[in-house]
Design a protein around this motif. Structure first.
Motif, PDB file in Angstrom:
ATOM      1  N   VAL A 205       0.834  -1.057  -0.012  1.00  0.00           N
ATOM      2  CA  VAL A 205       0.167   0.086   0.158  1.00  0.00           C
ATOM      3  C   VAL A 205       0.818   1.114  -0.030  1.00  0.00           C
ATOM      4  N   LEU A 206       1.704   1.211   0.891  1.00  0.00           N
ATOM      5  CA  LEU A 206       2.632   2.374   0.889  1.00  0.00           C
ATOM      6  C   LEU A 206       3.379   2.561  -0.531  1.00  0.00           C
ATOM      7  N   GLN A 207       3.791   1.544  -0.952  1.00  0.00           N
ATOM      8  CA  GLN A 207       4.784   1.596  -2.366  1.00  0.00           C
ATOM      9  C   GLN A 207       3.909   2.157  -3.413  1.00  0.00           C
ATOM     10  N   GLY A 208       2.505   1.741  -3.255  1.00  0.00           N
ATOM     11  CA  GLY A 208       1.387   2.415  -4.198  1.00  0.00           C
ATOM     12  C   GLY A 208       1.233   3.945  -3.942  1.00  0.00           C
ATOM     13  N   VAL A 209       1.296   4.200  -2.659  1.00  0.00           N
ATOM     14  CA  VAL A 209       1.071   5.782  -2.311  1.00  0.00           C
ATOM     15  C   VAL A 209       2.477   6.557  -2.962  1.00  0.00           C
ATOM     16  N   VAL A 210       3.570   6.106  -2.735  1.00  0.00           N
ATOM     17  CA  VAL A 210       4.815   6.817  -3.001  1.00  0.00           C
ATOM     18  C   VAL A 210       4.663   6.768  -4.719  1.00  0.00           C
ATOM     19  N   ARG A 211       4.537   5.751  -5.377  1.00  0.00           N
ATOM     20  CA  ARG A 211       4.584   5.778  -6.760  1.00  0.00           C
ATOM     21  C   ARG A 211       3.476   6.669  -7.258  1.00  0.00           C
ATOM     22  N   ALA A 212       2.409   6.806  -6.806  1.00  0.00           N
ATOM     23  CA  ALA A 212       1.311   7.958  -7.304  1.00  0.00           C
ATOM     24  C   ALA A 212       1.792   9.401  -6.682  1.00  0.00           C
ATOM     25  N   LYS A 213       2.454   9.488  -5.744  1.00  0.00           N
ATOM     26  CA  LYS A 213       3.081  10.900  -5.466  1.00  0.00           C
ATOM     27  C   LYS A 213       4.248  11.306  -6.566  1.00  0.00           C
ATOM     28  N   GLN A 214       5.025  10.185  -6.926  1.00  0.00           N
ATOM     29  CA  GLN A 214       6.111  10.581  -7.957  1.00  0.00           C
ATOM     30  C   GLN A 214       5.517  10.806  -9.160  1.00  0.00           C
ATOM     31  N   ASP A 215       4.398  10.307  -9.502  1.00  0.00           N
ATOM     32  CA  ASP A 215       3.754  10.417 -11.016  1.00  0.00           C
ATOM     33  C   ASP A 215       2.982  11.705 -10.950  1.00  0.00           C
ATOM     34  N   VAL A 216       2.470  12.039  -9.835  1.00  0.00           N
ATOM     35  CA  VAL A 216       1.930  13.570  -9.949  1.00  0.00           C
ATOM     36  C   VAL A 216       3.112  14.516  -9.949  1.00  0.00           C
TER      37      VAL A 216
END
Length: 561
Positions: A205-216
């Motif tokens: 879940v945290l990895q998904g959160v981080v990837r989303a923030k990086q994509d933004v």
């Protein structure tokens, strides 16, 4: 093994630059090796196949030991003071209440402080933390910046009635967001993810959160300015399969986040289960060898070594964008929770633990005995320790006396109808992407007719499922909404129906037809996932949490592959 004896200790040898010297005696070489590998730090890195990575570690380890600057020593002591003060206050004020204390592992607070300070000084945008219950309240207060009064209010049960939370154990499930400030004045955002009781479930879940923030942020491939930091218990890291699944995400294009710093608070017992009954591997960290991550084993009673390792782990992540593991050996002062008696199952261990002085006391004594700080400075640190307690007490009294205004719970009304139709011309734009491919692109002869039929489907009104997907995703892209789809064989589609990504039949390069519809920063992300369900689904859930404005889809599939 090399035919050397004590009579060779003073012979000189060419070292190849070992320890910063071209020539050294055998005695000097052995002293350097003991200093590097036989103190309070042990390192596993020879499993790494990349020579550059091994050499990077050797150059930073095989050098004369140097103690930290006084400013850093005082910051370490201050962090230990804060950590121990917080736990001591909770123990005296809320006797018997479950809080999953950090006592015995307080060195993890200076460890986190060092990683976040390094991140702030390096100009990273954010550090995102996922962790279990143990030490969570301490991290919330001392790292994430959550106020003491808010935490104590949750202990007292005087939470705001309108808040979205229950009672009892919720306080050590909660997350937080704040700003971390390093000694240099540099800052970075800090995000602590909420955590369920399911062991290690927060990892993907945290990895998904981080990837989303990086994509933004979209700072380009390789920027990785949001750092994921995952904390684990030793028994859970070795025992939970989702740990291996999440490690397997780490270098995949659809999931990579530029490397995660893993911190294992290794108190050498899982609830009541000893290591010899909870894992078959030598170390709790052995699963991390599957991705050739370096593992730093460090004694939690040596906070200076802990901080040194923390900074090195961060630098390794920055240099190679790979996962790195810190295994901090420590102990658990109390039971699994504060109502549990661990001496029933570990009587010998807890006989020794009960006789130990806290890491804060030991470190203070070490600093004074080495002459690193004076007795006056040590007493000042103790006064700071007491002032933290007094301040916390005053805050909790204020929290108890504060009247909580009761408000009626708001009833959510049904959402108003939304016009979801689009103009036919927009649908035609989407369909055109399937047939108007770049000049020189070679479509597979068996795929070309399938793409051509999509244009006819729109004309005839015989839209199939695959074209319906394309119309949905394409129209969202034209409206500035990003779309992410991941799953097993999701680019082509299990039944050869989707073809969201098509391959050139001659050179194999990939092309996304819908990317010509990007508007207002929208993007389409379509990835074939690893053959995982737990971690793959957890990742997409985290991505959706951090990016609610995007359409995030996980395609499940069952098969025998």
């Amino acid at each position: 093994a090399h035919g050397l004896t004590v009579w060779d200790l003073d012979r000189e040898f060419a070292t190849g630059g070992f320890g910063g010297k071209p020539i050294a005696t055998l005695r000097e070489v052995l002293d350097q090796l003991r200093d590097s590998y036989c103190r309070t730090l042990g390192i596993e890195y020879m499993q790494i196949q990349d020579r550059e990575q091994r050499q990077w570690i050797q150059e930073r380890i095989e050098r004369p030991h140097s103690k930290p600057e006084r400013a850093e020593q005082l910051r370490i002591l201050s962090r230990l003071n804060s950590a121990e003060a917080f736990e001591a206050f909770l123990q005296t004020k809320y006797i018997g209440q479950k809080r999953f204390s950090l006592e015995g592992g307080e060195s993890v607070i200076p460890l986190l402080d060092a990683v976040l300070s390094s991140a702030a000084d390096a100009g990273l945008d954010e550090v995102c933390i996922g962790m279990p219950h143990r030490g969570r309240l301490n991290v919330l207060a001392t790292i994430a910046g959550k106020s003491y009064s808010q935490i104590f209010r949750e202990f007292e049960g005087t939470v705001m009635p309108g808040s979205v939370q229950g009672s009892g154990d919720v306080k050590y499930h909660l997350g937080a967001e704040g700003t971390f400030t390093a000694d240099s004045g540099a800052t970075c955002a800090v995000y602590l993810a909420a955590n369920p009781s399911h062991l290690e479930a927060v990892n993907p879940v945290l990895q998904g959160v981080v990837r989303a923030k990086q994509d933004v942020l979209d700072k380009g491939d390789g920027a990785f300015t949001v750092l994921p930091l995952l904390m684990h218990g030793d028994a859970a890291f070795a025992g939970q399969g989702v740990v291996a699944e999440t490690l397997n995400l780490s270098q995949l294009r659809g999931y990579r986040t530029g490397g995660t710093v893993h911190v294992i608070v290794n108190n050498q017992v899982g609830f009541t289960t000893a290591p010899e009954h909870s894992r078959s591997s030598v170390y709790a960290t052995d699963v991390a060898r599957m991705v050739q991550a370096p593992v730093f084993h460090v004694n939690g009673d040596d906070p200076e070594a802990v901080v040194h390792v923390a900074r090195m782990a961060f630098e390794f992540r920055q240099a190679f964008h790979k996962d790195v593991v810190i295994d901090m050996l420590c102990y658990r002062l109390r039971g699994h929770n504060e109502a549990d008696d661990p001496s029933l199952t570990q009587p010998l261990m807890y006989e020794r633990i009960d006789a130990k002085r806290s890491v804060r006391k030991r470190y203070t004594e070490d600093l004074v005995s080495r002459g690193d700080i004076s007795v006056d400075e040590a007493e000042a640190a103790l006064k700071e320790f007491q002032s933290i307690l007094d301040s916390a007490h005053a805050e909790v009294q204020a929290a108890q006396s504060q009247r909580i205004s009761h408000t009626e719970a708001r009833v959510r009304q049904p959402a108003a109808p939304v016009a979801s139709a689009v103009d036919r011309s927009v649908l035609q734009r989407v369909v055109d992407t399937q047939t108007h491919l770049p000049d020189g692109f070679h479509v597979h002869p068996r795929l070309a007719p399938q793409l051509q039929r999509r244009a006819q489907m729109l004309t005839d009104g015989t839209i199939d499922w695959a074209l319906g997907e394309m119309l949905a995703m394409g129209t969202l892209l034209t409206e500035g909404r990003s779309v992410r789809l991941a799953g097993q064989d999701s680019r082509r589609g299990t039944f050869g129906q989707r073809h969201a990504v098509i391959m050139d039949n001659q050179d194999g390069h990939a092309y996304k037809p819908l990317k010509t519809l990007y508007s207002g920063g929208s993007k389409l992300y379509v990835y074939d996932s690893l053959l995982s369900e737990y971690a793959a689904l957890g990742f997409e859930y985290g991505y959706g949490v951090a990016r609610p404005d995007a359409l995030v889809m996980w395609e499940a599939q069952f098969g025998d592959f």
